[in-house]
Design an enzyme around this catalytic site. Structure first.
Site, short mmCIF file in Angstrom:
data_model
loop_
_atom_site.label_atom_id
_atom_site.label_comp_id
_atom_site.label_asym_id
_atom_site.label_seq_id
_atom_site.Cartn_x
_atom_site.Cartn_y
_atom_site.Cartn_z
N LYS A 98 -4.49 -11.70 -1.58
CA LYS A 98 -5.38 -10.53 -1.57
C LYS A 98 -6.81 -11.04 -1.68
CE LYS A 98 -2.56 -6.83 -3.40
NZ LYS A 98 -1.32 -7.54 -3.03
N ASP A 135 -3.11 -10.14 2.63
CA ASP A 135 -2.69 -8.77 2.33
C ASP A 135 -3.81 -7.81 2.71
OD1 ASP A 135 -0.27 -9.54 1.28
OD2 ASP A 135 -0.84 -9.29 -0.81
N GLN A 164 -1.86 -1.44 8.21
CA GLN A 164 -1.19 -0.34 7.52
C GLN A 164 -1.05 0.85 8.46
OE1 GLN A 164 -4.51 -0.68 4.98
NE2 GLN A 164 -3.32 -1.18 3.14
N ARG A 185 1.66 -8.53 10.07
CA ARG A 185 2.62 -7.77 9.26
C ARG A 185 2.26 -6.29 9.35
NH1 ARG A 185 1.83 -8.85 3.18
NH2 ARG A 185 2.90 -10.79 3.65
N LYS A 188 3.67 0.41 5.94
CA LYS A 188 3.21 1.82 5.97
C LYS A 188 1.86 1.94 5.29
CE LYS A 188 7.71 4.14 6.10
NZ LYS A 188 8.61 5.12 5.47
N ALA A 190 0.08 1.25 1.01
CA ALA A 190 0.48 1.54 -0.36
C ALA A 190 -0.61 2.18 -1.22
CB ALA A 190 0.93 0.23 -1.03
N HIS A 228 11.26 -1.04 4.13
CA HIS A 228 12.63 -0.91 3.63
C HIS A 228 13.30 0.29 4.24
CE1 HIS A 228 9.88 -2.49 0.54
NE2 HIS A 228 10.79 -3.44 0.48
N ARG A 289 2.24 0.65 -8.03
CA ARG A 289 2.37 1.01 -6.61
C ARG A 289 3.84 1.08 -6.20
NH1 ARG A 289 -2.23 -2.08 -6.11
NH2 ARG A 289 -1.13 -3.94 -5.41
N ARG A 290 4.67 0.17 -6.73
CA ARG A 290 6.10 0.21 -6.39
C ARG A 290 6.75 1.45 -6.97
NH1 ARG A 290 3.96 -3.31 -4.14
NH2 ARG A 290 3.82 -1.52 -2.78
C1 LIG Z 1 6.59 -7.62 2.75
C2 LIG Z 1 5.72 -6.47 2.41
C3 LIG Z 1 4.36 -6.67 2.28
C4 LIG Z 1 3.51 -5.59 2.02
N1 LIG Z 1 2.16 -5.79 2.00
C5 LIG Z 1 1.35 -4.71 1.87
C6 LIG Z 1 -0.06 -4.83 2.00
O1 LIG Z 1 -0.62 -5.92 2.22
N2 LIG Z 1 -0.82 -3.71 1.85
C7 LIG Z 1 -0.27 -2.47 1.61
O2 LIG Z 1 -0.99 -1.48 1.53
N3 LIG Z 1 1.07 -2.35 1.47
C8 LIG Z 1 1.88 -3.41 1.59
N4 LIG Z 1 3.23 -3.25 1.47
C9 LIG Z 1 3.78 -1.98 0.92
C10 LIG Z 1 4.01 -0.95 2.00
O3 LIG Z 1 2.79 -0.50 2.51
C11 LIG Z 1 4.79 0.26 1.44
O4 LIG Z 1 4.06 0.85 0.42
C12 LIG Z 1 6.17 -0.08 0.92
O5 LIG Z 1 6.78 -1.07 1.68
C13 LIG Z 1 7.08 1.15 0.95
O6 LIG Z 1 7.19 1.64 2.25
P1 LIG Z 1 8.54 1.56 3.14
O7 LIG Z 1 8.15 1.16 4.51
O8 LIG Z 1 9.52 0.66 2.49
O9 LIG Z 1 9.04 3.05 3.25
P2 LIG Z 1 9.39 4.15 2.16
O10 LIG Z 1 9.54 5.41 2.94
O11 LIG Z 1 8.45 4.13 1.02
O12 LIG Z 1 10.80 3.68 1.63
C14 LIG Z 1 11.98 3.68 2.43
C15 LIG Z 1 13.19 3.40 1.53
O13 LIG Z 1 13.08 2.10 0.95
C16 LIG Z 1 13.48 2.10 -0.41
N5 LIG Z 1 12.31 1.81 -1.27
C17 LIG Z 1 11.04 1.71 -0.83
N6 LIG Z 1 10.21 1.43 -1.86
C18 LIG Z 1 10.96 1.37 -2.96
C19 LIG Z 1 10.70 1.13 -4.32
N7 LIG Z 1 9.46 0.87 -4.73
N8 LIG Z 1 11.72 1.13 -5.22
C20 LIG Z 1 12.97 1.36 -4.78
N9 LIG Z 1 13.29 1.61 -3.49
C21 LIG Z 1 12.31 1.61 -2.59
C22 LIG Z 1 14.04 3.48 -0.67
O14 LIG Z 1 15.42 3.44 -0.37
C23 LIG Z 1 13.28 4.34 0.31
O15 LIG Z 1 13.96 5.51 0.63
C24 LIG Z 1 4.09 -4.30 1.79
C25 LIG Z 1 5.46 -4.11 1.92
C26 LIG Z 1 6.27 -5.16 2.24
C27 LIG Z 1 7.73 -4.91 2.42
#
Ligand SMILES: Cc1cc2nc3c(=O)[nH]c(=O)nc-3n(C[C@H](O)[C@H](O)[C@H](O)COP(=O)(O)OP(=O)(O)OC[C@H]3O[C@@H](n4cnc5c(N)ncnc54)[C@H](O)[C@@H]3O)c2cc1C
Length: 309
Positions: A98, A135, A164, A185, A188, A190, A228, A289-290
């Site tokens: 970051k 990031d 994003q 990468r 969505k 965060a 995910h 955030r998680r």
């Molecule tokens: C490798 C990686 C790098 C990332 N880097 C960045 C970055 O640099 N900047 C940034 O803004 N964001 C980053 N993110 C975060 C991203 O933007 C999302 O906030 C995050 O991945 C959740 O979105 P999703 O696509 O998984 O979909 P979602 O709709 O949020 O989740 C889909 C499904 O995944 C599972 N899930 C998702 N999150 C969780 C959780 N926290 N706990 C339990 N289950 C969960 C659930 O089953 C959910 O229904 C990153 C994510 C990943 C995977």
């Protein structure tokens, strides 16, 4: 609304202290964070690589306004990369940085400091045969981060970008970054962003993700699909086939501790599956955030913050 409240907590020092003092917080943190030390990060990385997955490691910390702190973060990355090299892990592991953790927000010369420190991390990574991904943070930093990315790529072309899908500008950024060798990468997003710059409806964000994924998969770069979301993972796989992507010309990415069975399933299918492994004692903003991503996590957070045990 709930997500917005949770995200505003990610910058609350008082709540951070409460969470730190509550012993059950440790268990919650351990679910999403690999540990506090370099050795913890290396050990988690070795386990994941042993299971057929790839890794990108994030030294937790962000938003520093302290030059000494930015320097300490740079040093931690250099130490981490050396340790990965000593353990023979640089084939399967890279690092995620970051820019706000290495000084981007410092007054006056923040961008210069962040560029210089990130370049030192990139140089170390390159000397060990691995790469760095920058990031992406909140939308006020996007232009600055992409500017520093461009400068870093002049010397270290393997430096990865993050885009994003929730930002309205991102389809255009995907087109700009879809050139040969460009590692991108796609996530969505965060952070809590205003309507003026970002889609806020989940359906709109998902549709934007698909549009961006199409651009990246049909482009010349190396897409890294970070989600995910089962539907998006499935669409990503289908787009790879439809775009005649050779195996190894794209990858999936997920976070440490989230959907580990799905990670293992994709790796067993022969997909490149990279896990983002955070470590370090600055876990609070990352953890919130998680938790904000999943309403079910709210109860978990409330129990943790109110428990005396
Ligand atoms: C490798 C990686 C790098 C990332 N880097 C960045 C970055 O640099 N900047 C940034 O803004 N964001 C980053 N993110 C975060 C991203 O933007 C999302 O906030 C995050 O991945 C959740 O979105 P999703 O696509 O998984 O979909 P979602 O709709 O949020 O989740 C889909 C499904 O995944 C599972 N899930 C998702 N999150 C969780 C959780 N926290 N706990 C339990 N289950 C969960 C659930 O089953 C959910 O229904 C990153 C994510 C990943 C995977």
């Amino acid at each position: 609304m709930l997500r917005g409240v949770l995200l505003s907590m990610s910058r609350s020092d008082r709540l951070k202290q409460v969470a730190t003092d509550a012993p059950p917080a440790r268990a919650l943190v351990a679910r999403f964070v690999a540990g506090e030390t370099t050795a913890d990060a290396v050990s988690a990385t070795a386990d994941l690589i042993g299971s057929g997955r790839l890794v990108t490691i994030d030294r937790l910390g962000e938003d520093t306004l302290d030059l000494a702190q930015a320097r300490a973060t740079r040093d931690a990355y250099l130490e981490l990369l050396d340790a990965l090299g000593e353990h023979g892990l640089t084939d399967g592991a890279e690092v995620s940085v970051k820019l706000s953790a290495v000084g981007q927000a410092l007054p006056d010369d923040g961008e210069k400091v962040a560029h210089e420190y990130a370049a030192e991390i990139c140089a170390k990574a390159a000397s060990l045969g691995t790469t760095v991904t920058l990031d992406m943070e909140d939308h006020t930093t996007t232009d600055s981060t992409l500017g520093i990315l461009r400068a870093l790529r002049a010397d270290f072309p393997g430096t990865g970008a993050v885009l994003q899908a929730y930002l309205r500008r991102t389809e255009a950024d995907c087109r700009d970054l879809s050139y040969e060798g460009s590692r991108v990468r796609l996530c969505k997003g965060a952070y809590s962003e205003p309507e003026s710059v970002a889609f806020t409806d989940r359906g709109d964000i998902d549709r934007a993700y698909v549009r961006c994924m199409k651009i990246l998969m049909q482009g010349e770069g190396y897409p890294m699909l970070a989600t995910h979301d089962p539907r998006l993972v499935e669409i990503g796989g289908a787009l790879a086939v439809r775009s005649d992507r050779a195996p190894g010309s794209y990858e999936f990415q997920m976070l440490y501790g989230i959907r580990p069975e799905e990670q293992a399933r994709l790796a067993a299918q022969g997909e490149r599956m990279r896990v983002y492994v955070p470590y370090g004692d600055e876990w609070y903003g990352y953890l919130v955030r998680r938790l904000a991503e999943r309403p079910a996590n709210l109860a978990l957070l409330a129990r943790t913050l109110t428990s005396k045990g």
